[in-house]
Design an enzyme around this catalytic site. Structure first.
Site, PDB file in Angstrom:
ATOM      1  N   HIS A   1       1.675 -28.359   9.881  1.00 45.40           N
ATOM      2  CA  HIS A   1       3.027 -28.924   9.808  1.00 45.40           C
ATOM      3  C   HIS A   1       3.098 -30.373  10.305  1.00 45.40           C
ATOM      4  O   HIS A   1       3.647 -31.243   9.644  1.00 45.40           O
ATOM      5  CB  HIS A   1       4.018 -28.077  10.617  1.00 45.40           C
TER       6      HIS A   1
ATOM      7  N   GLU B   1       9.966 -26.108  20.329  1.00 42.18           N
ATOM      8  CA  GLU B   1      10.577 -24.796  20.110  1.00 42.18           C
ATOM      9  C   GLU B   1      10.947 -24.176  21.450  1.00 42.18           C
ATOM     10  O   GLU B   1      10.329 -24.480  22.472  1.00 42.18           O
ATOM     11  CB  GLU B   1       9.586 -23.869  19.390  1.00 42.18           C
TER      12      GLU B   1
ATOM     13  N   LYS C   1       5.774 -24.440  22.631  1.00 40.17           N
ATOM     14  CA  LYS C   1       6.664 -23.293  22.755  1.00 40.17           C
ATOM     15  C   LYS C   1       7.352 -23.348  24.108  1.00 40.17           C
ATOM     16  O   LYS C   1       6.852 -23.949  25.056  1.00 40.17           O
ATOM     17  CB  LYS C   1       5.856 -21.988  22.684  1.00 40.17           C
TER      18      LYS C   1
ATOM     19  N   ASP D   1       3.035 -24.884   2.837  1.00 40.46           N
ATOM     20  CA  ASP D   1       3.332 -25.332   4.192  1.00 40.46           C
ATOM     21  C   ASP D   1       4.840 -25.458   4.202  1.00 40.46           C
ATOM     22  O   ASP D   1       5.395 -26.375   3.585  1.00 40.46           O
ATOM     23  CB  ASP D   1       2.679 -26.691   4.484  1.00 40.46           C
ATOM     24  N   HIS D   2       5.516 -24.521   4.853  1.00 38.69           N
ATOM     25  CA  HIS D   2       6.968 -24.472   4.644  1.00 38.69           C
ATOM     26  C   HIS D   2       7.682 -25.719   5.164  1.00 38.69           C
ATOM     27  O   HIS D   2       8.815 -25.980   4.797  1.00 38.69           O
ATOM     28  CB  HIS D   2       7.569 -23.173   5.209  1.00 38.69           C
TER      29      HIS D   2
ATOM     30  N   LYS E   1      11.308 -28.229   3.746  1.00 44.92           N
ATOM     31  CA  LYS E   1      12.520 -28.546   4.516  1.00 44.92           C
ATOM     32  C   LYS E   1      13.195 -29.752   3.878  1.00 44.92           C
ATOM     33  O   LYS E   1      12.554 -30.743   3.538  1.00 44.92           O
ATOM     34  CB  LYS E   1      12.176 -28.838   5.972  1.00 44.92           C
TER      35      LYS E   1
ATOM     36  N   ARG F   1       0.797  -1.215   0.000  1.00 48.30           N
ATOM     37  CA  ARG F   1       0.000   0.000   0.000  1.00 48.30           C
ATOM     38  C   ARG F   1       0.838   1.278   0.000  1.00 48.30           C
ATOM     39  O   ARG F   1       0.512   2.245  -0.666  1.00 48.30           O
ATOM     40  CB  ARG F   1      -0.938  -0.014   1.191  1.00 48.30           C
TER      41      ARG F   1
ATOM     42  N   LYS G   1       0.024 -19.797   4.976  1.00 50.50           N
ATOM     43  CA  LYS G   1      -0.836 -20.145   6.085  1.00 50.50           C
ATOM     44  C   LYS G   1      -1.034 -18.932   6.972  1.00 50.50           C
ATOM     45  O   LYS G   1      -0.199 -18.044   6.915  1.00 50.50           O
ATOM     46  CB  LYS G   1      -0.273 -21.340   6.860  1.00 50.50           C
TER      47      LYS G   1
HETATM   48  C1  BG6 Z   1       5.017 -21.342  11.833  1.00 55.70           C
HETATM   49  C2  BG6 Z   1       4.257 -21.129  13.101  1.00 55.70           C
HETATM   50  O1  BG6 Z   1       4.163 -21.827  10.832  1.00 55.70           O
HETATM   51  O2  BG6 Z   1       6.054 -22.288  12.057  1.00 55.70           O
HETATM   52  C3  BG6 Z   1       5.187 -20.659  14.209  1.00 55.70           C
HETATM   53  O3  BG6 Z   1       3.237 -20.166  12.906  1.00 55.70           O
HETATM   54  C4  BG6 Z   1       6.362 -21.609  14.354  1.00 55.70           C
HETATM   55  O4  BG6 Z   1       4.484 -20.558  15.444  1.00 55.70           O
HETATM   56  C5  BG6 Z   1       7.017 -21.876  13.008  1.00 55.70           C
HETATM   57  O5  BG6 Z   1       7.287 -21.011  15.244  1.00 55.70           O
HETATM   58  C6  BG6 Z   1       8.065 -22.966  13.133  1.00 55.70           C
HETATM   59  O6  BG6 Z   1       8.798 -23.065  11.939  1.00 55.70           O
HETATM   60  P1  BG6 Z   1      10.292 -23.572  11.950  1.00 55.70           P
HETATM   61  O7  BG6 Z   1      10.665 -23.644  10.495  1.00 55.70           O
HETATM   62  O8  BG6 Z   1      11.088 -22.570  12.715  1.00 55.70           O
HETATM   63  O9  BG6 Z   1      10.289 -24.910  12.621  1.00 55.70           O
END
Ligand code: BG6
Length: 478
Positions: free
Chosen positions: A235, A211, A326, A172-173, A177, A46, A143
């Site tokens: 994930h 995490e 977390k 979905d990243h 990986k 924007r 997402k």
């Molecule tokens: C994201 C979540 O999709 O994935 C986060 O929203 C999370 O909460 C993250 O921390 C974890 O990704 P990675 O690649 O660091 O394991």
């Protein structure tokens, strides 16, 4: 192999995701010789910026988020030369004609929706109105893809109004990986594992995504999602699918996604006592979850452990234990396939259990470890000991293996190549929500209160009990 020249428009082009992941990922691909200098990347957002200001923003992002060793001025300048900027109003008409002026004939067009999902419909509509939604173009969406089944369906319907499924790339990243892809290579590229990959030989499977970070900074979003929506629905579900699916006939996008979908649909409903939810407590100066979430009465989970069952021929009787949270002890993501004991011990070791365990480490130190039983060295008789056969990919593959590409690098190049295998199909996302929704509704109806856990621990005690009760044990988070 370089991809063909492309035009990539990034909506949300000055946002956090673009700066942290998209530009650094593209830069790395250019450095690796995969992104051609004829590619054009258009930032769209924007705010008003001219091209030079925008290049400055991206330059700063690269310097901040690309490892210093990978920055070289030649690639940096070549990369910045591919960039331009257009101020565009997602909800109005300003900037769209100008944006269209950036799109060249005869190259791949991709539009990356790196914006809040509430804008997806507006963007899709205007791409269509301004004649940019032709057959050859692709859109990439991030997402969260919906908050529940109803909203996911609505989102799919919105996008499908102007784009076909073949044009929609839902990220979905985790699928980008390197080790996640290796999971498929290991399962389907070797004869060693697949014959044993079933309930007859596998005692259980554990998936852990732990995490160390809390939710501070994104507390408001997280409080509405919790670990189930934020991590499990997407994930962990994807990891579960890849580990449990039947071998697809080929590594093609629909073949793989058809098999994943069958896994999700075969998931049994989860018993309430097989769901443990937790919330981290305060520690020292660090606030507890509720304070991070900005709601002193929040019942959202920052940790969840589940015991799942897949009702099909291959997996009947083999439980799958999943956990994520977390502020845990370490940042570790791994999948462990725990095989059964040998059916009969010839070594007078009554009562002792020796199990082969195949561990796939997603992060850190991507690699695999196979735990095997051998004779304890020395003259002391036939005593058995379990030892790891360890393969850290970076060591095993030499200098090239050390540079494991980031998930986004692979995924963005796949969009350009038109390969959807590592992206979620609409029906997959909906099936995952269809499984998730009743579990959430169940604990809401029971007024379930998450169990507190100490930051730096492995989660609430009850999560340990979830496996102890079954005579099993979680692997240590380290
Ligand atoms: C994201 C979540 O999709 O994935 C986060 O929203 C999370 O909460 C993250 O921390 C974890 O990704 P990675 O690649 O660091 O394991």
């Amino acid at each position: 192999i370089p991809v063909d020249p492309f035009d990539l428009v990034i909506f949300g082009g000055t946002g956090d995701l673009a700066r942290r992941k998209i530009y650094p990922g593209l830069y790395q691909r250019m450095k690796a010789g995969q992104m051609p200098a004829e590619a054009r990347i258009v930032g769209a957002a924007r705010s008003e910026h001219d091209d030079e200001e925008f290049r400055g923003i991206v330059r700063d992002a690269l310097i901040e988020f690309v490892p210093e060793k990978d920055i070289d001025s030649e690639t940096l300048e070549a990369f910045l030369a591919c960039l331009s900027y257009e101020a565009v109003d997602a909800r109005g008409d300003a900037g769209w004609e100008e944006l269209k002026g950036h799109i060249r004939d005869g190259v791949v067009h991709a539009f990356y929706f790196s914006v809040a999902p509430s804008l997806f419909g507006d963007l899709a509509e205007r791409l269509h109105t301004y004649g940019m939604a032709g057959d050859g173009c692709r859109i990439v969406v991030e997402k969260p893809f919906g908050h529940d089944l109803a909203s996911a369906k609505e989102l799919n319907a919105t996008l499908e109004k102007h784009f076909s499924e073949e044009q929609i790339y839902r990220i979905d990243h985790y699928l980008g990986k390197e080790t996640v892809q290796n999971l498929m290579a290991v399962r389907f590229g070797n004869v060693l594992f697949e014959p044993l990959w079933n309930a007859q030989y596998v005692d259980h499977i554990q998936i852990t995504v732990a995490e160390t970070v809390g939710v501070g900074g994104r507390g408001e979003y997280y409080d509405r999602s919790g670990a189930m929506r934020d991590m499990v629905q997407n994930h962990l579900m994807q990891l579960l699918c890849l580990i449990a699916m039947e071998p697809p006939s080929r590594f093609g996008s629909d073949e793989v996604r058809d098999e994943k979908l069958k896994v999700i649909r075969a998931l049994e409903p989860v018993q309430p006592h097989h769901i443990i939810r937790g919330q981290y407590e305060a520690k020292g100066d660090e606030p507890d979850f509720r304070e991070d979430a900005g709601d002193p009465r929040s019942r959202t989970e920052s940790f969840i452990a589940l015991r799942l069952a897949i009702s099909n021929w291959r997996w009947a009787g083999t439980p799958f234990y999943l956990r994520t949270g977390k502020k845990l002890k370490a940042r570790t993501s791994e999948i462990a396939v725990v095989f059964k004991d040998a059916p009969h011990s010839i070594f007078d070791e009554t009562g002792k259990s020796h199990r082969n365990i195949l561990t796939i480490r997603l992060q850190p130190n991507e690699g695999m470890e196979l735990c095997v039983t051998i004779k304890e060295p020395g003259p002391g008789g036939m005593r058995l000991v379990d030892v790891p056969l360890d393969m850290t990919f970076a060591d095993a593959l030499g200098p090239d293996g050390a540079d494991i590409p980031e998930a986004y690098e692979r995924l963005i190049m796949d969009v350009i190549r038109g390969n959807q295998t590592l992206f979620m199909r609409g029906d997959e996302v909906e099936a995952a929500w269809a499984w998730t929704d009743p579990l959430i509704a169940g604990w809401e109806a029971r007024n379930d209160v998450p169990k507190p856990y100490e930051p730096g621990s492995s989660g609430p005690e009850d999560a340990l009990m979830l496996m102890h009760r079954d005579g099993r044990k979680w692997r240590e988070i380290k």
